[in-house]
Design a protein around this motif. Structure first.
Motif, PDB file in Angstrom:
ATOM      1  N   GLY A 304       0.715  -1.210   0.158  1.00  0.00           N
ATOM      2  CA  GLY A 304       0.093  -0.216   0.042  1.00  0.00           C
ATOM      3  C   GLY A 304       0.846   1.306   0.092  1.00  0.00           C
ATOM      4  N   GLY A 305       1.938   1.169   0.308  1.00  0.00           N
ATOM      5  CA  GLY A 305       2.928   2.522   0.362  1.00  0.00           C
ATOM      6  C   GLY A 305       3.719   2.668  -0.668  1.00  0.00           C
ATOM      7  N   ASN A 306       3.568   2.144  -1.738  1.00  0.00           N
ATOM      8  CA  ASN A 306       4.337   2.598  -2.875  1.00  0.00           C
ATOM      9  C   ASN A 306       3.826   3.995  -3.563  1.00  0.00           C
ATOM     10  OD1 ASN A 306       6.682   0.776  -3.757  1.00  0.00           O
ATOM     11  ND2 ASN A 306       5.047  -0.874  -4.024  1.00  0.00           N
ATOM     12  N   GLU A 307       4.641   4.808  -3.646  1.00  0.00           N
ATOM     13  CA  GLU A 307       4.219   6.363  -4.036  1.00  0.00           C
ATOM     14  C   GLU A 307       3.184   6.996  -3.296  1.00  0.00           C
ATOM     15  OE1 GLU A 307       3.405   6.012  -8.129  1.00  0.00           O
ATOM     16  OE2 GLU A 307       5.370   5.285  -8.856  1.00  0.00           O
ATOM     17  N   PHE A 308       3.130   6.596  -2.070  1.00  0.00           N
ATOM     18  CA  PHE A 308       2.231   7.045  -1.187  1.00  0.00           C
ATOM     19  C   PHE A 308       2.574   8.575  -0.762  1.00  0.00           C
ATOM     20  CE2 PHE A 308       1.178   8.376   3.318  1.00  0.00           C
ATOM     21  CZ  PHE A 308      -0.152   8.199   3.278  1.00  0.00           C
ATOM     22  N   ILE A 309       1.501   9.667  -0.873  1.00  0.00           N
ATOM     23  CA  ILE A 309       1.501  10.848  -0.565  1.00  0.00           C
ATOM     24  C   ILE A 309       0.547  11.193   0.483  1.00  0.00           C
ATOM     25  CG2 ILE A 309       1.406  13.417  -1.325  1.00  0.00           C
ATOM     26  CD1 ILE A 309       2.602  12.576  -3.902  1.00  0.00           C
ATOM     27  N   PRO A 310       0.770  11.612   1.832  1.00  0.00           N
ATOM     28  CA  PRO A 310      -0.388  12.023   2.653  1.00  0.00           C
ATOM     29  C   PRO A 310      -1.511  12.688   1.971  1.00  0.00           C
ATOM     30  CG  PRO A 310       1.782  11.992   3.679  1.00  0.00           C
ATOM     31  CD  PRO A 310       1.873  12.059   2.133  1.00  0.00           C
ATOM     32  N   GLU A 311      -2.480  12.428   2.328  1.00  0.00           N
ATOM     33  CA  GLU A 311      -3.702  13.405   1.974  1.00  0.00           C
ATOM     34  C   GLU A 311      -4.021  14.325   3.182  1.00  0.00           C
ATOM     35  OE1 GLU A 311      -7.154  10.896   1.457  1.00  0.00           O
ATOM     36  OE2 GLU A 311      -6.165   9.986  -0.236  1.00  0.00           O
ATOM     37  N   CYS A 312      -4.691  15.232   2.854  1.00  0.00           N
ATOM     38  CA  CYS A 312      -5.115  16.238   3.766  1.00  0.00           C
ATOM     39  C   CYS A 312      -5.729  15.602   5.252  1.00  0.00           C
ATOM     40  CB  CYS A 312      -6.221  17.485   3.332  1.00  0.00           C
ATOM     41  SG  CYS A 312      -5.124  18.426   2.069  1.00  0.00           S
ATOM     42  N   THR A 343       5.930  13.936  12.948  1.00  0.00           N
ATOM     43  CA  THR A 343       4.489  13.815  12.377  1.00  0.00           C
ATOM     44  C   THR A 343       4.252  15.300  12.330  1.00  0.00           C
ATOM     45  OG1 THR A 343       3.157  13.514  14.306  1.00  0.00           O
ATOM     46  CG2 THR A 343       3.549  11.485  13.154  1.00  0.00           C
ATOM     47  N   PHE A 344       3.640  15.730  11.150  1.00  0.00           N
ATOM     48  CA  PHE A 344       3.304  17.323  10.965  1.00  0.00           C
ATOM     49  C   PHE A 344       2.134  17.245   9.879  1.00  0.00           C
ATOM     50  CE2 PHE A 344       4.393  20.928   7.912  1.00  0.00           C
ATOM     51  CZ  PHE A 344       4.027  21.901   8.863  1.00  0.00           C
ATOM     52  N   PRO A 345       1.169  18.226  10.325  1.00  0.00           N
ATOM     53  CA  PRO A 345      -0.203  18.271   9.375  1.00  0.00           C
ATOM     54  C   PRO A 345       0.578  18.727   7.807  1.00  0.00           C
ATOM     55  CG  PRO A 345      -0.271  19.562  11.267  1.00  0.00           C
ATOM     56  CD  PRO A 345       1.283  19.159  11.294  1.00  0.00           C
ATOM     57  N   THR A 346      -0.110  18.053   7.038  1.00  0.00           N
ATOM     58  CA  THR A 346       0.342  18.446   5.568  1.00  0.00           C
ATOM     59  C   THR A 346      -0.387  19.808   4.917  1.00  0.00           C
ATOM     60  OG1 THR A 346      -1.696  17.134   4.585  1.00  0.00           O
ATOM     61  CG2 THR A 346       0.369  15.932   5.021  1.00  0.00           C
ATOM     62  N   VAL A 347       0.137  19.947   3.900  1.00  0.00           N
ATOM     63  CA  VAL A 347      -0.274  21.307   3.117  1.00  0.00           C
ATOM     64  C   VAL A 347      -1.248  21.183   2.183  1.00  0.00           C
ATOM     65  CG1 VAL A 347       0.324  23.319   1.803  1.00  0.00           C
ATOM     66  CG2 VAL A 347       1.874  22.609   3.780  1.00  0.00           C
ATOM     67  N   CYS A 348      -2.374  21.440   1.890  1.00  0.00           N
ATOM     68  CA  CYS A 348      -3.337  21.024   1.179  1.00  0.00           C
ATOM     69  C   CYS A 348      -3.961  21.998   0.053  1.00  0.00           C
ATOM     70  CB  CYS A 348      -4.558  20.770   1.916  1.00  0.00           C
ATOM     71  SG  CYS A 348      -4.452  19.647   3.207  1.00  0.00           S
ATOM     72  N   VAL A 349      -4.185  21.403  -1.019  1.00  0.00           N
ATOM     73  CA  VAL A 349      -4.553  22.119  -2.286  1.00  0.00           C
ATOM     74  C   VAL A 349      -5.860  21.315  -2.764  1.00  0.00           C
ATOM     75  CG1 VAL A 349      -2.563  23.068  -2.761  1.00  0.00           C
ATOM     76  CG2 VAL A 349      -2.973  21.133  -3.989  1.00  0.00           C
ATOM     77  N   PRO A 350      -6.859  22.204  -2.979  1.00  0.00           N
ATOM     78  CA  PRO A 350      -8.093  21.522  -3.535  1.00  0.00           C
ATOM     79  C   PRO A 350      -7.962  20.964  -5.145  1.00  0.00           C
ATOM     80  CG  PRO A 350      -8.273  23.835  -4.129  1.00  0.00           C
ATOM     81  CD  PRO A 350      -6.858  23.629  -3.354  1.00  0.00           C
ATOM     82  N   LEU A 351      -8.630  19.761  -5.109  1.00  0.00           N
ATOM     83  CA  LEU A 351      -9.080  19.161  -6.449  1.00  0.00           C
ATOM     84  C   LEU A 351     -10.519  19.433  -7.123  1.00  0.00           C
ATOM     85  CD1 LEU A 351      -7.520  15.614  -5.952  1.00  0.00           C
ATOM     86  CD2 LEU A 351      -6.550  17.352  -7.223  1.00  0.00           C
ATOM     87  N   THR A 352     -10.417  20.163  -8.172  1.00  0.00           N
ATOM     88  CA  THR A 352     -11.775  20.809  -8.334  1.00  0.00           C
ATOM     89  C   THR A 352     -12.263  20.045  -9.959  1.00  0.00           C
ATOM     90  OG1 THR A 352     -10.652  22.452  -9.893  1.00  0.00           O
ATOM     91  CG2 THR A 352     -11.234  23.010  -7.495  1.00  0.00           C
ATOM     92  N   ALA A 353     -13.577  20.070  -9.873  1.00  0.00           N
ATOM     93  CA  ALA A 353     -14.117  19.689 -11.099  1.00  0.00           C
ATOM     94  C   ALA A 353     -14.837  20.430 -12.084  1.00  0.00           C
ATOM     95  CB  ALA A 353     -15.347  18.303 -10.778  1.00  0.00           C
TER      96      ALA A 353
END
Length: 379
Positions: A304-312, A343-353
């Motif tokens: 499950g961890g290959n190319e894993f990037i933490p989500e918001c 551990t550190f809170p991630t920086v989040c950007v929106p995905l829009t449709a």
């Protein structure tokens, strides 16, 4: 203030509009336009009293309520605030027209307002959930015609901006650790000071099993994102596996049942981290562990961890590397150098449709683009 029914509040706004000294939009546009919305369709536009706050629904795609537009005044100037309600939308553009008559609104002969010519306009990058225009002069008018337009983006999810993480991280912090103990949630408890946004206490893990760090001692530490593989070369033995380490840290293994035997311990997690990124290992401070549970974590991380990037809302590993007062790495033989992950809170950007046109609710302006206006009544 006593409660007022929805229909009564709508009717109040209608009454305010019709007491205008303005002869009406017919004078400019010809008979029949713009027309008042049918009461069964119009959304809420409320101004309980002249000079008080007016609230108009912000509608996307004609009938999807995404927020509100609020208008207030101090008697000389207006403040107009766009507010998204809920987390499903963001604002990418705002355009605002405030005039003493409809004839002054920038518009073509097709009755479509030219939002690009509105006096107040802003492109929002990054997108925003609220925006305020203030200092709009009243100029002694008793009522003002307001067209509040926006472009809104439907949010479908969020992702971590790893470049932004590296930008906002401080270069150096002070850190100290407490030694592990049976029943703990992590190998270390790591405390960061003089680090701005990083200040706080975190679950911590050991990166380099071959060195020692002392409890209660403050270290100056260089700060590196765990996804900055170039900077981690020579510091971490296997930086390419940091994606799997981040995945492990976000699973909350400690204290949960394993499939092999018993519950996962912090020792199981620490040994798995060393197996992923360090060429060495140690049992110092590891406490209770099971190789079967360690192997289970490693198998899950491989899957499950290959190319894993933490989500918001998830956690991001930050590497803290002890250095001396000049910023140079502390020599390993001093035995106090130890790289630590926190551990550190991630920086989040929106995905829009895609985007939608939005107008503050009110009366039809008359054009094919369904523009709306409302009237703000002053004392």
């Amino acid at each position: 203030m006593k409660s007022v029914s929805r229909l009564a509040m709508i009717a109040f706004v209608t009454a305010v509009a019709m007491t205008s000294c303005e002869k009406g939009p017919k004078d400019k546009w010809g008979p029949g336009v713009p027309k008042e919305n049918d009461l069964s369709y119009i959304h809420l536009v409320v101004q309980p009293q002249c000079g008080g706050e007016l609230v108009s629904d912000l509608l996307a795609g004609k009938n999807t309520r995404v927020g509100v537009v609020r208008v207030t005044t101090d008697g000389e100037y207006l403040t107009v605030k766009y507010e998204i309600e809920g987390g499903g939308w963001l604002i990418s553009e705002t355009h605002l027209s405030v005039t003493a008559s409809l004839a002054e609104v920038p518009a073509g002969t097709d009755l479509n307002p030219k939002t690009g010519l509105f006096e107040y306009k802003t492109n929002h990058d990054p997108y925003v959930s609220s925006y305020t225009y203030s200092g709009i002069p009243v100029n002694g008018n008793k009522q003002l015609y307001i067209l509040a337009h926006a472009v809104v983006e439907r949010v479908t999810g969020w992702q971590t901006n790893l470049e932004q993480v590296s930008i906002i991280l401080p270069d150096y912090v002070n850190m100290s650790v407490s030694y592990p103990y049976t029943g703990a949630s992590s190998y270390f408890t790591t405390t960061v000071t003089n680090g701005g946004i990083l200040d706080g206490t975190y679950d911590g893990w050991c990166v380099d099993a071959g060195n020692t760090i002392y409890t209660g001692t403050s270290y100056l530490a260089e700060v590196i994102s765990s996804y900055d593989e170039t900077c981690l070369e020579g510091i971490v033995d296997n930086p390419a596996n940091m994606d799997k380490v981040n995945w492990v840290m976000n699973q909350g293994f400690v204290g949960t049942p394993s499939l092999s035997e018993g519950d996962f311990t912090y020792g199981d997690v620490q040994l798995a981290i060393w197996a992923l990124i360090d060429n060495g290992t140690s049992l110092s401070g590891v406490g209770p562990y099971s190789q079967a549970r360690v192997d289970e974590i490693l198998a899950l991380a491989e899957d499950g961890g290959n190319e894993f990037i933490p989500e918001c809302g998830q956690k991001l590993a930050i590497v803290l590397r002890p250095v001396d007062a000049t910023g140079n790495p502390v020599a390993a033989q001093i035995t106090i150098a130890q790289v630590t992950i926190i551990t550190f809170p991630t920086v989040c950007v929106p995905l829009t449709a895609g985007d939608e046109t939005a107008w503050a609710a009110g009366y039809d302006f008359g054009g094919s683009n369904w523009a709306k206006y409302f009237i703000y009544c002053l004392n």
